[in-house]
Design an enzyme around this catalytic site. Structure first.
Site, PDB file in Angstrom:
ATOM      1  N   LYS A 189      -1.696  -2.429  16.626  1.00 40.22           N
ATOM      2  CA  LYS A 189      -1.666  -2.679  15.184  1.00 40.22           C
ATOM      3  C   LYS A 189      -3.009  -3.042  14.587  1.00 40.22           C
ATOM      4  O   LYS A 189      -3.818  -3.740  15.178  1.00 40.22           O
ATOM      5  CB  LYS A 189      -0.680  -3.826  14.877  1.00 40.22           C
ATOM      6  CG  LYS A 189       0.772  -3.489  15.117  1.00 40.22           C
ATOM      7  CD  LYS A 189       1.309  -2.483  14.119  1.00 40.22           C
ATOM      8  CE  LYS A 189       1.434  -3.066  12.758  1.00 40.22           C
ATOM      9  NZ  LYS A 189       2.777  -3.455  12.396  1.00 40.22           N
TER      10      LYS A 189
ATOM     11  N   HIS B 207       6.406   6.856 -10.888  1.00 37.70           N
ATOM     12  CA  HIS B 207       7.594   6.537 -10.089  1.00 37.70           C
ATOM     13  C   HIS B 207       7.299   6.642  -8.594  1.00 37.70           C
ATOM     14  O   HIS B 207       8.205   6.910  -7.806  1.00 37.70           O
ATOM     15  CB  HIS B 207       8.769   7.448 -10.452  1.00 37.70           C
ATOM     16  CG  HIS B 207       8.981   7.605 -11.926  1.00 37.70           C
ATOM     17  ND1 HIS B 207       9.748   6.735 -12.669  1.00 37.70           N
ATOM     18  CD2 HIS B 207       8.474   8.506 -12.812  1.00 37.70           C
ATOM     19  CE1 HIS B 207       9.730   7.106 -13.939  1.00 37.70           C
ATOM     20  NE2 HIS B 207       8.961   8.169 -14.060  1.00 37.70           N
TER      21      HIS B 207
ATOM     22  N   SER C   6      -2.048  -7.653  15.778  1.00 35.83           N
ATOM     23  CA  SER C   6      -0.753  -8.271  16.018  1.00 35.83           C
ATOM     24  C   SER C   6      -0.800  -8.971  17.375  1.00 35.83           C
ATOM     25  O   SER C   6      -1.444  -8.488  18.299  1.00 35.83           O
ATOM     26  CB  SER C   6       0.333  -7.198  16.019  1.00 35.83           C
ATOM     27  OG  SER C   6       1.455  -7.643  16.752  1.00 35.83           O
TER      28      SER C   6
ATOM     29  N   GLU D  37      -2.611  -7.896   1.639  1.00 36.69           N
ATOM     30  CA  GLU D  37      -1.270  -8.503   1.615  1.00 36.69           C
ATOM     31  C   GLU D  37      -1.333  -9.954   1.138  1.00 36.69           C
ATOM     32  O   GLU D  37      -0.486 -10.407   0.372  1.00 36.69           O
ATOM     33  CB  GLU D  37      -0.627  -8.457   3.008  1.00 36.69           C
ATOM     34  CG  GLU D  37      -0.138  -7.078   3.393  1.00 36.69           C
ATOM     35  CD  GLU D  37       0.351  -7.063   4.829  1.00 36.69           C
ATOM     36  OE1 GLU D  37       1.563  -7.044   5.031  1.00 36.69           O
ATOM     37  OE2 GLU D  37      -0.481  -7.080   5.760  1.00 36.69           O
TER      38      GLU D  37
END
Ligand code: ARG
Length: 484
Positions: free
Chosen positions: A308, A181, A302, A315
């Site tokens: 970043k 979980h 970024s 992804e």
């Protein structure tokens, strides 16, 4: 040969650039039946050469095997076979050199190549299509192409497994929190965690190997749908092309694409496995977890936020799994209402199939390299494992070994966890006197089982997370690979 992996669609050249070959290209081979030329829009709408040109190498191989069989069976003269072989060799070179002029006037890869063959060798080229149809031809080409893709994907899966094995071996004893979980559950080792993905990919490989056997059946000989009136030798063609058997029914041979659907199902599942690992890597690289670092070459920055470092590669793999799942759904929908036998609908099988294979191959390649470069951050993993009372089950098991029934032990430990939470410490941070309040069975030796290392080492059976077992799993995997 060139087009098997190129994405550049062959475009129809303006008539002026096609020079002297124009007259030979102006009409479709079936145009004799028609009173007017096909509308330009329809020509573009029905053409597939923009995407099926990548089958060229397999189309040529299959045509050569077909021609050799026709000659061996006395359907075409020997001299014609020699001409066809010479013409195909020239065409192969033109394609490799990027000089072949693909034309939507010729609709698809098959007709483009046949036309060019006729330009090269005349009547012999016109005899090639005896006892054959584009229906059995395309089914054969796609199967040959897919067989090669499956082999490449198996290699890609193998390389990715190799990367997982190397990391698992290196980090067989590195403790991290295991989750259920997405809540800290019990300590596991990083090596054990990575070996879970090794196992998933092992099953993927078995699925593709199984699928390959069904892909590897020869459709040629089915002709348009009913077979052919010529005395052909299908076994001979199958042998030459490396097929394991013949499609047993001509209607089935030209119409079903279940082999492609099956492939897409396996590709979607393999991409789903990669996507799960991708999701974990995205989480692990987030500073909230900070469990691993990715080499800079697998990250991007970024355009606005200078600080970043984004995990774009995982992804994208997570995102691309959607394409593979989409391909599977497309092919199922494509097939479901088609009456026997061949229908033009089937031309729509190619783009989803090609895309699923490309997506999986590319994702495997980039992931194998990225996994090899992952650097775990042991302190962060350890701190997270200590925060979640990950050894609570170990304490319950300890009490069971002292004779306390498991349900009672569970309750006692739950109360101890609440106390530790109040005091802001881990279970191992509670003094013995405090621990004893929850169960009189607790003694000095309890601290061995409350440590993270003690917890993982105790799960020492096949399939368990103990470092010894991770080492054994890696060794077994390597032995299996050596005998493959
Ligand atoms: N381009 C076609 C396909 O991909 C080849 C077969 C065409 N056959 C036909 N009868 N129109 O399916």
């Amino acid at each position: 040969m060139a087009p098997s992996r190129t994405k550049r669609p062959p475009r129809a050249k303006p008539a002026a650039q096609r020079g002297t070959r124009l007259p030979a290209r102006a009409q479709a081979p079936w145009s004799g039946r028609f009173a007017e030329p096909v509308d330009d829009l329809v020509k573009r709408f029905t053409a597939s050469v923009q995407f099926d040109a990548r089958l060229a190498r397999f189309d040529i191989d299959a045509s050569l095997a077909h021609a050799r069989m026709l000659a061996a069976c006395g359907v075409i003269p020997r001299g014609d076979l020699e001409d066809i072989e010479r013409g195909m060799a020239a065409i192969g070179k033109e394609i490799d050199a990027g000089e072949f002029q693909w034309s939507i006037d010729a609709e698809d890869v098959h007709t483009n190549i046949e036309r060019r063959l006729i330009e090269h060798v005349g009547d012999a080229g016109k005899r090639l299509h005896t006892a054959r149809s584009r229906n059995d031809q395309v089914a054969t080409d796609v199967r040959l192409w897919l067989r090669a893709e499956i082999d490449a994907i198996d290699e890609g899966l193998g390389r990715m497994q190799e990367a997982l094995l190397a990391q698992a071996e290196r980090h067989a004893a590195l403790v991290m929190p295991g989750f259920t979980h997405l809540q800290v559950a019990q300590p596991v080792t990083f090596g054990h965690h990575l070996m879970a993905y090794f196992e998933m990919l092992e099953r993927d490989r078995a699925r593709f190997a199984e699928c390959r056997r069904r892909v590897n059946q020869l459709p040629l000989g089915a002709a348009a749908l009913a077979g052919t009136t010529f005395p052909i030798d299908r076994e001979r063609v199958a042998r030459e092309l490396g097929f394991e058997g013949l499609c047993a029914n001509s209607l089935d041979a030209v119409s079903d694409r279940d082999f492609a659907i099956e492939f897409c199902a396996h590709a979607a599942l393999a991409m789903t496995h990669l996507s799960r690992l991708a999701e974990e890597i995205v989480l692990w690289t987030s500073p909230r977890f900070g469990f691993v670092r990715l080499p800079d070459r697998f990250c991007t920055g970024s355009s606005i936020m200078p600080q970043k470092k984004n995990p774009d590669v995982p992804e994208l793999v997570r995102g691309k799994s959607a394409r593979a799942i989409g391909s599977l759904v497309s092919l199922l929908a494509l097939m479901k209402a088609q009456p026997l036998a061949y229908n033009k609908d089937n031309q729509e099988d190619k783009e989803p199939l090609f895309d699923a294979a490309d997506t999986l191959r590319d994702s495997l390649a980039v992931f194998a390299a990225m996994v090899a470069g992952i650097e775990p951050v042991p302190e962060a993993m350890r701190a997270a494992a200590l925060e979640g009372f990950a050894t609570a089950t170990d304490l319950a098991d300890y009490l069971v070994r002292k004779g306390v029934p498991f349900r009672d032990a569970h309750g006692a430990v739950a109360r101890a966890v609440r106390e530790a939470e109040n005091l802001g410490c881990d279970l191992s941070g509670l003094p013995l006197a405090v621990l004893k309040r929850f169960s009189a069975a607790i003694g000095e030796d309890v601290f061995d089982c409350l440590s993270l290392e003690g917890s993982v080492a105790a799960r020492d059976h096949p399939g368990g997370t103990a470092p010894r077992q991770v080492g054994a799993a890696v060794a077994r995997a390597r032995a299996r690979r050596a005998t493959r």
